[in-house]
Design an enzyme around this catalytic site. Structure first.
Site, PDB file in Angstrom:
ATOM      1  N   HIS A   1      -3.790   6.108   3.659  1.00 54.94           N
ATOM      2  CA  HIS A   1      -4.530   4.969   3.115  1.00 54.94           C
ATOM      3  C   HIS A   1      -4.024   3.646   3.688  1.00 54.94           C
ATOM      4  CE1 HIS A   1      -5.715   2.042  -0.060  1.00 54.94           C
ATOM      5  NE2 HIS A   1      -6.772   2.827  -0.208  1.00 54.94           N
TER       6      HIS A   1
ATOM      7  N   ASP B   1       0.844  -1.198   0.000  1.00 59.93           N
ATOM      8  CA  ASP B   1       0.000   0.000   0.000  1.00 59.93           C
ATOM      9  C   ASP B   1       0.881   1.251   0.000  1.00 59.93           C
ATOM     10  OD1 ASP B   1      -2.272   1.823   0.699  1.00 59.93           O
ATOM     11  OD2 ASP B   1      -3.287  -0.057   1.150  1.00 59.93           O
TER      12      ASP B   1
ATOM     13  N   SER C   1     -11.145  -0.440  -1.333  1.00 59.85           N
ATOM     14  CA  SER C   1      -9.917  -0.474  -0.536  1.00 59.85           C
ATOM     15  C   SER C   1     -10.208  -0.801   0.917  1.00 59.85           C
ATOM     16  CB  SER C   1      -9.200   0.882  -0.591  1.00 59.85           C
ATOM     17  OG  SER C   1      -8.359   0.969  -1.694  1.00 59.85           O
TER      18      SER C   1
END
Length: 507
Positions: free
Chosen positions: A190, A158, A345
């Site tokens: 994220h 990620d 996600s």
């Protein structure tokens, strides 16, 4: 002379016939002059080394002659046992020469891959944990077995992870940075958010699993396919040397245009024993058009909303294996505290976390995990989308012998968002953007809801304080002087308890 000329022409014809395909990517955002080269499966180590030596000589000759590209040369080298390859910056003539090598399978332009969800919304419930351990929506407790993923390693491929966040309790380490930006942190938020869902003590499913941060996307939430393939390769080798691939889970909450190189790398990781959870994408379109979601051997995850409908943004189609909560999910943020995000996600790490949980509980691994998740899930999702073969929402199956734990809820003052304990790292530009000032395709600007989703309120709720640790089945004499020894023994050591705990082995 005539014979020699005939042989030369014949060899040239054979070389042209055996030339590898140079793939085109007309609809993808490509990295200028950057390519991924994949060798044929039967390429030996000696052949690969010979090819690299030849490449160095050929590339040096071509660049010296033209001197048109800066910082050219090989960047990443891949070796998945059965699959070898490399990536780098090369001029057009060098690429044509590479394709002529009969050991080369194909050459692919390097494309940009992005995160599959980066939206902050305020004043929303945190419901994902409770939903996967209860048969109906609306529950407020997360019921789980006390094994909680212990002994399993989860790889976050990620934007990086704030490994010092309090929710990871020291179980997170930094693994590798394939972005090569010299910035070993999560400048986007994220990766920290998805990791919290997987292994966090408050927000996570596998609360005792270890976490390894593998940064393949920059602080803007995007990065080249070549670096992601390198990240997958690193994870496979690291897992093999640290507990085994059968004790490893990889989460990839990212995606981009269809890439043969990326799909092959993901397939190699699965073949070598790892479980891969992959986001389906947020464009409300067929997931077969993107990678790695289109790779059949990975577990491709669509997003569900709190009412058990497919999230309006979630991709669909034959590539999907499962659905998991992905709308308005609260999890960790860099620097401490929490934030809410939506996207596939956010759905994929629910599956990755539950995979780690089941691997520890039942001893399964690799491709068998996705099948087990399908068995345990409930047929709950509505409006799954055209051609989608599943309506299964993940579930931990009632958490064999599990213990109740309330899911994160609103803070005493819901008008105040959960703040980090220290300022979050500075973020160059709006995190999660493909291009400056623009959201990802199919996603709203930060602070705005997805089409069809509820409008944001004023702020995000903070997680509730941690309740006292749930009582372990083997804690002696609960209840003090009023302890019922006969009832306790029957409940925790009688045949019915062990049948429930280990029924998957015995039945």
């Amino acid at each position: 002379m005539g014979v020699f000329r005939f042989i030369s022409i014949s060899l040239a014809a054979v070389s042209a016939a055996n030339a590898a395909q140079i793939l085109s990517m007309p609809h993808a955002q490509t990295v200028p002059h950057s390519y991924i080269v994949m060798m044929k499966d039967d390429t030996s180590d000696d052949d690969f080394n010979h090819h690299q030596s030849w490449l160095q000589s050929t590339h040096t000759h071509n660049i010296t002659r033209r001197a048109t590209i800066q910082n050219a040369g090989m960047r990443h080298k891949y070796n998945f046992r059965k699959m070898k390859g490399y990536s780098g910056i090369f001029d057009e003539e060098t690429i044509k020469d590479i394709a002529k090598d009969p050991k080369v399978m194909f050459v692919e332009p390097d494309t940009i891959i992005s995160v599959n969800g980066k939206v902050e919304q305020s004043n929303v419930p945190s419901w994902g944990l409770a939903r996967i351990s209860n048969s109906q929506p609306g529950a407020n407790s997360y019921v789980y077995d006390s094994s909680a993923g212990e002994g399993i390693t989860v790889y976050s491929v990620d934007t990086g992870v704030d490994i010092n966040h309090e929710d990871f309790e020291g179980r997170a380490i930094w693994g590798s940075n394939q972005v090569n930006d010299g910035d070993d942190r999560d400048g986007s938020g994220h990766g920290t958010h998805t990791s919290g869902t997987m292994v966090g003590k408050e927000f996570g499913i596998a609360k005792k699993a270890k976490l390894v941060a593998v940064k393949v996307l920059g602080n803007d939430g995007s990065g080249p396919t070549s670096g992601i393939v390198a990240g997958i390769n690193w994870c496979v080798e690291h897992a093999r040397q640290n507990g085994g691939n059968d004790k490893a889970v990889m989460n990839m909450s990212l995606g981009g245009s269809s890439s043969s190189a990326l799909n092959r790398a993901a397939a190699q990781a699965v073949e070598q024993g790892m479980f891969l959870s992959v986001a389906a994408g947020n464009e409300n379109q067929d997931a077969r058009s993107s990678s790695p979601a289109s790779e059949p051997s990975v577990c491709t995850v669509g997003s569900s909303a709190e009412d058990d409908s497919r999230s309006s943004f979630s991709n669909w189609g034959p590539a999907l294996d499962l659905f998991a909560p992905g709308s308005n999910i609260i999890s960790a943020r860099p620097g401490g505290g929490s934030q809410s995000m939506s996207g596939t996600s956010m759905a994929a790490p629910h599956v990755a976390g539950l995979a780690a949980y089941l691997m520890a509980l039942e001893g399964i691994s690799g491709g068998a995990v996705c099948d087990r998740l399908k068995e345990l899930g409930s047929s709950s999702i509505t409006d799954v989308g055209p051609g989608t073969p599943t309506n299964v929402l993940i579930s931990n199956g009632g958490a064999k012998g599990g213990n109740p734990k309330p899911a994160p809820g609103p803070s005493p003052n819901p008008s105040q968002p959960s703040e980090p304990q220290q300022p979050a790292p500075s973020q160059p530009g709006e995190p999660g953007e493909s291009f400056p000032g623009e959201p990802f395709p199919g996603e709203p600007f930060p602070g705005e809801p997805f089409p069809g989703e509820s409008s944001p309120g004023e702020s995000a709720p903070a997680p509730a304080p941690m309740p006292p640790s749930p009582q372990h089945p083997h804690t002696p004499y609960p209840g003090g002087d009023n302890f019922d020894f006969d009832g306790y023994w029957k409940k925790y050591f009688g045949g019915e308890h062990w049948r429930k705990m280990f029924g998957s082995f015995w039945n």
